[in-house]
Design a protein around this motif. Sequence first.
Motif, short mmCIF file in Angstrom:
data_model
loop_
_atom_site.label_atom_id
_atom_site.label_comp_id
_atom_site.label_asym_id
_atom_site.label_seq_id
_atom_site.Cartn_x
_atom_site.Cartn_y
_atom_site.Cartn_z
N PRO A 28 0.85 -1.20 0.00
CA PRO A 28 0.00 0.00 0.00
C PRO A 28 0.88 1.25 0.00
O PRO A 28 1.74 1.40 0.87
CB PRO A 28 -0.79 -0.10 1.30
CG PRO A 28 -0.66 -1.53 1.74
CD PRO A 28 0.63 -2.03 1.18
N LEU A 29 0.72 2.10 -0.97
CA LEU A 29 1.54 3.31 -1.09
C LEU A 29 1.38 4.21 0.13
O LEU A 29 2.31 4.90 0.53
CB LEU A 29 1.18 4.06 -2.38
CG LEU A 29 2.15 5.13 -2.83
CD1 LEU A 29 3.56 4.57 -2.98
CD2 LEU A 29 1.69 5.73 -4.14
N SER A 30 0.20 4.17 0.73
CA SER A 30 -0.04 5.00 1.91
C SER A 30 0.76 4.51 3.11
O SER A 30 1.01 5.26 4.05
CB SER A 30 -1.53 5.00 2.26
OG SER A 30 -1.96 3.67 2.51
N GLY A 31 1.16 3.24 3.09
CA GLY A 31 1.97 2.74 4.19
C GLY A 31 2.08 1.22 4.22
O GLY A 31 1.07 0.53 4.21
N TRP A 32 3.31 0.74 4.24
CA TRP A 32 3.60 -0.69 4.35
C TRP A 32 3.78 -1.00 5.83
O TRP A 32 4.69 -0.50 6.48
CB TRP A 32 4.86 -1.01 3.55
CG TRP A 32 5.29 -2.44 3.53
CD1 TRP A 32 4.54 -3.54 3.81
CD2 TRP A 32 6.59 -2.92 3.20
NE1 TRP A 32 5.29 -4.68 3.67
CE2 TRP A 32 6.55 -4.33 3.29
CE3 TRP A 32 7.78 -2.31 2.83
CZ2 TRP A 32 7.66 -5.12 3.04
CZ3 TRP A 32 8.88 -3.11 2.57
CH2 TRP A 32 8.81 -4.50 2.66
N GLU A 33 2.87 -1.80 6.36
CA GLU A 33 2.92 -2.11 7.79
C GLU A 33 4.06 -3.08 8.09
O GLU A 33 4.38 -3.96 7.31
CB GLU A 33 1.60 -2.70 8.24
CG GLU A 33 0.47 -1.69 8.20
CD GLU A 33 -0.81 -2.21 8.83
OE1 GLU A 33 -0.72 -2.95 9.83
OE2 GLU A 33 -1.87 -1.86 8.33
N LYS A 34 4.65 -2.89 9.27
CA LYS A 34 5.81 -3.68 9.67
C LYS A 34 5.51 -5.17 9.71
O LYS A 34 6.36 -6.00 9.39
CB LYS A 34 6.32 -3.20 11.03
CG LYS A 34 7.67 -3.72 11.39
CD LYS A 34 8.23 -3.01 12.59
CE LYS A 34 9.72 -3.29 12.66
NZ LYS A 34 10.39 -2.36 13.54
N ASN A 35 4.30 -5.54 10.10
CA ASN A 35 3.96 -6.96 10.18
C ASN A 35 3.38 -7.52 8.88
O ASN A 35 2.97 -8.66 8.83
CB ASN A 35 3.00 -7.22 11.35
CG ASN A 35 1.69 -6.49 11.20
OD1 ASN A 35 1.49 -5.73 10.26
ND2 ASN A 35 0.78 -6.71 12.14
N ASP A 36 3.37 -6.71 7.82
CA ASP A 36 2.87 -7.15 6.51
C ASP A 36 4.03 -7.72 5.70
O ASP A 36 4.78 -6.99 5.06
CB ASP A 36 2.21 -6.00 5.76
CG ASP A 36 1.55 -6.44 4.47
OD1 ASP A 36 1.39 -7.66 4.26
OD2 ASP A 36 1.22 -5.56 3.65
N THR A 37 4.19 -9.03 5.77
CA THR A 37 5.29 -9.71 5.08
C THR A 37 4.88 -10.06 3.66
O THR A 37 3.80 -10.60 3.43
CB THR A 37 5.66 -11.00 5.84
OG1 THR A 37 6.04 -10.64 7.18
CG2 THR A 37 6.80 -11.73 5.17
N LEU A 38 5.75 -9.75 2.70
CA LEU A 38 5.52 -10.12 1.31
C LEU A 38 6.16 -11.49 1.07
O LEU A 38 7.28 -11.73 1.51
CB LEU A 38 6.12 -9.08 0.38
CG LEU A 38 5.57 -7.67 0.54
CD1 LEU A 38 6.33 -6.71 -0.36
CD2 LEU A 38 4.09 -7.62 0.24
N SER A 39 5.46 -12.37 0.36
CA SER A 39 5.97 -13.71 0.11
C SER A 39 6.12 -13.97 -1.38
O SER A 39 5.27 -13.56 -2.17
CB SER A 39 5.02 -14.75 0.70
OG SER A 39 4.96 -14.63 2.09
N PHE A 40 7.19 -14.67 -1.72
CA PHE A 40 7.49 -15.04 -3.10
C PHE A 40 7.77 -16.54 -3.13
O PHE A 40 8.63 -17.01 -2.38
CB PHE A 40 8.70 -14.26 -3.62
CG PHE A 40 8.52 -12.77 -3.58
CD1 PHE A 40 7.99 -12.10 -4.67
CD2 PHE A 40 8.86 -12.05 -2.45
CE1 PHE A 40 7.81 -10.72 -4.63
CE2 PHE A 40 8.70 -10.67 -2.40
CZ PHE A 40 8.17 -10.00 -3.50
#
Length: 149
Positions: A28-40
């Motif tokens: 989210p451009l408005s803010g990437w939350e610290k606990n929001d992990t991106l997975s690949f």
Amino acid sequence: MTFAAVIVANVFASCTTDTVYDTYDHTPLSGWEKNDTLSFDVPKMKQAGVYSQSLGVRMTEIFPFTSVSLIVQQTVYPSGKVVTDTIKCPITDSRGNFLGDGVSAYQYSFPIREISLNKGDSLHICVRHNMKREILPGVSDIGVKIVKR
């Protein structure tokens, strides 16, 4: 005609690449939350070998810091081996000028460690930010690129 054939052959040869994975995920451009992990999830490797990896970061001018610290955790399957790296990514110079490519949105690429993989190995890669601020504005995309050496 021979000269033209050589040029065409060189163009096609230069287009070949050993990139086995190159994918971005949005934040989210408005803010990437610290606990929001991106997975690949990287599919099984077709060949054993050494692979170089890089982390792609896309930012906008609203990013409030000179660098970003990212934690990259990789799990190799089927072995279950886990490797974790903290990547400090410089975003601006000492004067506040963005170092990435772009005008109002900036593209960066930061190396991650090289990794040896066997044929049939796959990777699960998680990326999260490690900044003191809980919500990090201005980060639009995070990506992973893997190239066979």
